[in-house]
Scaffold this motif. Sequence first.
Motif, PDB file in Angstrom:
ATOM      1  N   GLN A   1      31.973  34.557  32.773  1.00 46.17           N
ATOM      2  CA  GLN A   1      32.984  35.442  33.373  1.00 46.17           C
ATOM      3  C   GLN A   1      32.612  35.703  34.829  1.00 46.17           C
ATOM      4  O   GLN A   1      31.429  35.876  35.149  1.00 46.17           O
ATOM      5  CB  GLN A   1      33.057  36.773  32.614  1.00 46.17           C
ATOM      6  N   LEU A   2      33.606  35.732  35.688  1.00 42.31           N
ATOM      7  CA  LEU A   2      33.401  36.050  37.108  1.00 42.31           C
ATOM      8  C   LEU A   2      33.950  37.437  37.386  1.00 42.31           C
ATOM      9  O   LEU A   2      35.134  37.706  37.130  1.00 42.31           O
ATOM     10  CB  LEU A   2      34.092  35.020  38.004  1.00 42.31           C
ATOM     11  N   LEU A   3      33.109  38.316  37.898  1.00 40.89           N
ATOM     12  CA  LEU A   3      33.502  39.689  38.231  1.00 40.89           C
ATOM     13  C   LEU A   3      33.569  39.820  39.745  1.00 40.89           C
ATOM     14  O   LEU A   3      32.595  39.523  40.440  1.00 40.89           O
ATOM     15  CB  LEU A   3      32.496  40.689  37.662  1.00 40.89           C
ATOM     16  N   ILE A   4      34.717  40.266  40.245  1.00 42.21           N
ATOM     17  CA  ILE A   4      34.903  40.440  41.687  1.00 42.21           C
ATOM     18  C   ILE A   4      35.126  41.917  41.958  1.00 42.21           C
ATOM     19  O   ILE A   4      36.135  42.494  41.543  1.00 42.21           O
ATOM     20  CB  ILE A   4      36.094  39.602  42.199  1.00 42.21           C
ATOM     21  N   LEU A   5      34.162  42.543  42.656  1.00 45.55           N
ATOM     22  CA  LEU A   5      34.258  43.958  42.998  1.00 45.55           C
ATOM     23  C   LEU A   5      34.658  44.093  44.459  1.00 45.55           C
ATOM     24  O   LEU A   5      34.070  43.446  45.326  1.00 45.55           O
ATOM     25  CB  LEU A   5      32.928  44.664  42.765  1.00 45.55           C
ATOM     26  N   GLY A   6      35.649  44.932  44.724  1.00 48.42           N
ATOM     27  CA  GLY A   6      36.097  45.159  46.089  1.00 48.42           C
ATOM     28  C   GLY A   6      37.609  45.235  46.156  1.00 48.42           C
ATOM     29  O   GLY A   6      38.313  44.805  45.237  1.00 48.42           O
ATOM     30  N   THR A   7      38.090  45.788  47.246  1.00 45.64           N
ATOM     31  CA  THR A   7      39.523  45.877  47.489  1.00 45.64           C
ATOM     32  C   THR A   7      39.847  45.201  48.810  1.00 45.64           C
ATOM     33  O   THR A   7      38.953  44.948  49.619  1.00 45.64           O
ATOM     34  CB  THR A   7      39.985  47.345  47.550  1.00 45.64           C
ATOM     35  N   GLY A   8      41.121  44.909  49.035  1.00 46.65           N
ATOM     36  CA  GLY A   8      41.497  44.288  50.293  1.00 46.65           C
ATOM     37  C   GLY A   8      42.803  43.531  50.200  1.00 46.65           C
ATOM     38  O   GLY A   8      43.393  43.401  49.120  1.00 46.65           O
ATOM     39  N   PRO A   9      43.261  43.000  51.321  1.00 41.95           N
ATOM     40  CA  PRO A   9      44.601  42.398  51.402  1.00 41.95           C
ATOM     41  C   PRO A   9      44.736  41.050  50.697  1.00 41.95           C
ATOM     42  O   PRO A   9      45.856  40.572  50.516  1.00 41.95           O
ATOM     43  CB  PRO A   9      44.795  42.229  52.923  1.00 41.95           C
TER      44      PRO A   9
END
Length: 408
Positions: A236-244
């Motif tokens: 599983q790939l977890l991507i943490l963060g927000t953005g456009p």
Amino acid sequence: MHIGKKGIEVVNIAILIPELGGGGAEHIAQIVGDYYYEKGEHVYYFLGDTSVKQIYYVKGEIINTGIKSCTESIMYGDIQVLERLLQNSRIMRRWKRKYYIDVAISFMEEFNYLNILSKGTETVLTRICTVLSQRNDLKGILYNKFLVRLLYSRSDKVIVMSEYAKEDMCKNYGIPNRKLQKIPNPVLLYEEGISEDEWRYGDSAVICIGRLEHVKQQERIIRAFSYVKSYHEEAQLLILGTGPNKKYLERICNKWKLKDSVSFLGFTDNVNFYLKHSKVFVMASKTEGFPNSMLEAMVQGVPVVTTDSPGACREIIGKRKSIEKKSKIQYCDYGILTPRIPSSIRGESELIKEEILLGKAIEMVLSNQEIYKEYSVKSRKRAAMYDRERIMKIWDMMIGKSNSKIFL
């Protein structure tokens, strides 16, 4: 210096930064300010007039300066931007005088310039948060080489985060070496965690952390992860963060049939929870001034796989120990390095060799328990070298609170 309530000398410190939303510079501004507040100094945050939601809460006093960005209007030409910059510097000078500031520490180019242009008798420290010559996305008069050299040369010290950035400022912008001071970002080794939720991502979680924007190249990580999935169906790939870039990245996931294997977790106060359960931390930025998230992963003993991006990534993972001649994957003292990935490619095109190599390195850590254990131990060892108490001694030298030297 000034005499505090208990008759002890204190320093009035101003931290100049546009806002305290989620970001690496903002996080370091919080760490530096909290450290000096805890030491009994007077700490003030001089913020711009912005609608950005505050993410990082600080112990010092927040001052809204009323300063609006000189680049807020796309209608402004270079002359208007410079005029606004000078006007705003006069406002900043008044705030410094009001609070009898002894040391002014600034972050980000616009507020660095305001700090320099409003300089009085206080010590002015300007902190560069990226590798300027590599950031083609940063445009406009504020990044003009002549202006960069003219203004930064007037700072008492220009703080950079790596040897790469130090060389960049000397070679490409003509900043005198005597003006430059390398101070890596500090990390908290014993940060308290938040109560854990139920873990739902299995034993082969790969994690990346950062704003969802082009410079971070999460699309490259997603594409490389498609290679990992062909060997580890459960990964599983977890991507943490927000953005456009979120919707764009979701389209990449759909294209590579990874919708159920990639989770976009947004901004969280519980980063340690995800790190403690992850097997690999991965980074593939176009350029990376100093990756706070990499060190946070190392604190938790997560092995690091990173591309050879301009900036501090190579410096953090240390010298090369060995290299696979065929693949060019480098095994370094504290992490694994793969070749830099070109920045221009369509998300639906076939994988290129650099993405495959990134995928291979990730897969190797997941499948080889000996490599995983070796780099887990080395991650913790490396993180200890960037402990907050150690790094902040260098800051103490800058503000006149210490004469001891720290070598990294």
